[in-house]
Structures are given as structure tokens and as C-alpha cells.
Design an enzyme around this catalytic site. Sequence first.
Site, PDB file in Angstrom:
ATOM      1  N   CYS A   1       0.851  -1.202   0.000  1.00 51.37           N
ATOM      2  CA  CYS A   1       0.000   0.000   0.000  1.00 51.37           C
ATOM      3  C   CYS A   1       0.885   1.249   0.000  1.00 51.37           C
ATOM      4  O   CYS A   1       0.636   2.206  -0.730  1.00 51.37           O
ATOM      5  CB  CYS A   1      -0.951  -0.003   1.188  1.00 51.37           C
ATOM      6  SG  CYS A   1      -0.133  -0.069   2.793  1.00 51.37           S
TER       7      CYS A   1
ATOM      8  N   SER B   1      -6.617  -0.428  10.346  1.00 56.25           N
ATOM      9  CA  SER B   1      -6.603  -0.883   8.946  1.00 56.25           C
ATOM     10  C   SER B   1      -5.513  -1.923   8.705  1.00 56.25           C
ATOM     11  O   SER B   1      -5.481  -2.548   7.656  1.00 56.25           O
ATOM     12  CB  SER B   1      -6.390   0.307   8.009  1.00 56.25           C
ATOM     13  OG  SER B   1      -5.066   0.788   8.130  1.00 56.25           O
TER      14      SER B   1
ATOM     15  N   ARG C   1       0.739  -7.030   9.628  1.00 52.86           N
ATOM     16  CA  ARG C   1       1.677  -6.952  10.757  1.00 52.86           C
ATOM     17  C   ARG C   1       2.764  -8.019  10.674  1.00 52.86           C
ATOM     18  O   ARG C   1       3.902  -7.797  11.067  1.00 52.86           O
ATOM     19  CB  ARG C   1       0.910  -7.065  12.078  1.00 52.86           C
ATOM     20  CG  ARG C   1       0.047  -5.849  12.344  1.00 52.86           C
ATOM     21  CD  ARG C   1      -0.990  -6.080  13.427  1.00 52.86           C
ATOM     22  NE  ARG C   1      -1.951  -4.991  13.440  1.00 52.86           N
ATOM     23  CZ  ARG C   1      -1.796  -3.866  14.139  1.00 52.86           C
ATOM     24  NH1 ARG C   1      -0.730  -3.701  14.897  1.00 52.86           N
ATOM     25  NH2 ARG C   1      -2.710  -2.914  14.084  1.00 52.86           N
TER      26      ARG C   1
END
Length: 304
Positions: free
Chosen positions: A131, A162, A168
Site C-alpha cells: 500500500c 486498517s 503486521r
Amino acid sequence: MTQKIKCALIGPGNIGTDLLYKLKRSPFLEPVWMIGIDPESEGLKRAAEMGLKTCATGVDGFLPHVLEDNVQIAFDATSAYVHAENSRKLNALGVLMIDLTPAAIGPFCVPPVNLKEHVGRREMNVNMVTCGGQATIPMVAAVSRVQPVAYGEIVATVSSKSAGPGTRKNIDEFTRTTAGAVEKVGGAKKGKAIIIINPAEPPLVMRDTVHCLTETAPDQAAITESIHAMIKEVQKYVPGYRLVNGPVFDGNRVSVYMEVTGLGDFLPTYAGNLDIMTAAGARTAEMFAEEMIKGTLKLEPVHA
């Protein structure tokens, strides 16, 4: 009714679910399968409610259905760790992979910069970087197409809400893959990427900072014009992509400050990081689908 290319989504998390909403609106793509590994997954239940077939036993459980349901494109929104195996199994059945993980085993695609280069290459796996990469690499490229960039550094800040468990687990892969694409796609000689996950409540909109060091004194007028032209290109598929400040010039440093507001398809509008990734993935798949519908692209099985 125009013909649509049938698609499968792997990974019913934040990215996979947001992507599903976007594919439902696509004139060229028809999502028919959602694949996960947890039968209790909210994302699988939601996909079933939206009329998709679902499978909770991973890609292996989906393989017998690929040919009978004529699935030709698969989006992987799982994790970098499992993407290579998913891709190998589906490529062998002639399915084109759009990789939304930071695995980066296929060539990078950042639509406003290099989407057209992928036409006619007959690739069976393309990687959507990250992203942060989708939000910032167009700005690095906007500078590097004017003059050489010795160093590009990007900082992507996303809201904690988000960033799901997959994101993660992939932080190191995020930084490596994004930095690599800042160089390969953005055109910087050396790239660096930093991600910040901000736990603030209410959640903050995605913000991105881009610093470029040009090799020679920056041509301010040409760089400013190039950046504004590139922003318009990104806004064609992510309307919430916005320049907050810049370009700011300080010696040879060019700094651009962006924010990305989402459409609010799955998570609220603060999650622009989902939108920029899923919209780029959908845009890329649509380009391949258009070629397939026209008959100029025929997918061939790839046996690793």
C-alpha cells in the site's frame, strides 16, 4: 452483457474483502470464489452472503474447482510466506496471479507508472508492491522522469485498525519490497521505506511522505508540473489521493506530502491504504481481462 473474466480471491481479511467490493463493480471481472483457512472467518461469511462460493481449506481445497468454474485470475491477499506456493499451484492450472502480498516473486506493477509495460509480456504473476508503495512510488517516478534521483525515501503512516494480522506479520517484507520498488519502478538509484502503524483513536487517514534527492539542482517548475500530472493519473482509480503539501524544495531535496482517503467500501474512509492497494490490483487485473476478452491474451499453464 459483456463477457467477464472469472476471479478468485485468496485471503478474506481487510484487503481481500475491500477488493471484493471493488470487483463487484468491475465491468470486466466477476469474483466467484473466496478462499480462506478459518471456517469461522467473518470475511468468508461475508463473501458467502454476497453470493460467492467459499472454501475454508486454503488453495488446496479450491484447486479441484478452478477448471470447472473457469477461474482465470486469482488475487492473493494472504501473506508473503505462503504466496509462492499459492502461485505455483494456480499458475500450473493456467491462472494468472495478482499478488497483493509483499512476496514480490513476479514483476512489480504500479499502474500509473508501468501498467502499460505489462501488456503483451504474458506474465503469469504480477506483484502490487505494498500500500505504501502504491501511494508513494508514483511521486518518486514523477521526479525521476524529470531528472535523475540519487535517493528516494518514503514513509507510510496507516491507522492501526486498517492493519490486519497479515500486514503486521509482513512488516520486514513491506520495507524490503517497497524500497526495492522505489528503485526499480520509481527510478531512484537507492530506495528506503518506513511504515508507521498509528494506534490513534479516532483512526487517522493514510498519510505518506516522499523525499527525493536529485543528482543535480532540481528543475522546480518541471518537477511541480510532473507531480501534478501524476496525481491526476492516480486519481483516475483512487479519487481520494490528495496532495497535502509540496513539492517543497530544499537544496537538492524534493519533498511531497500526500494523504489517501478511501471510498469506504469495507473499512471506513480512513483506510486509504486498503483502497490504493485494492484499486491498483483491480485496475491491473482489468487490463489483463480486457486483453483476454479481446482474444489478444491467452493464459498458458506454467509448470515450475
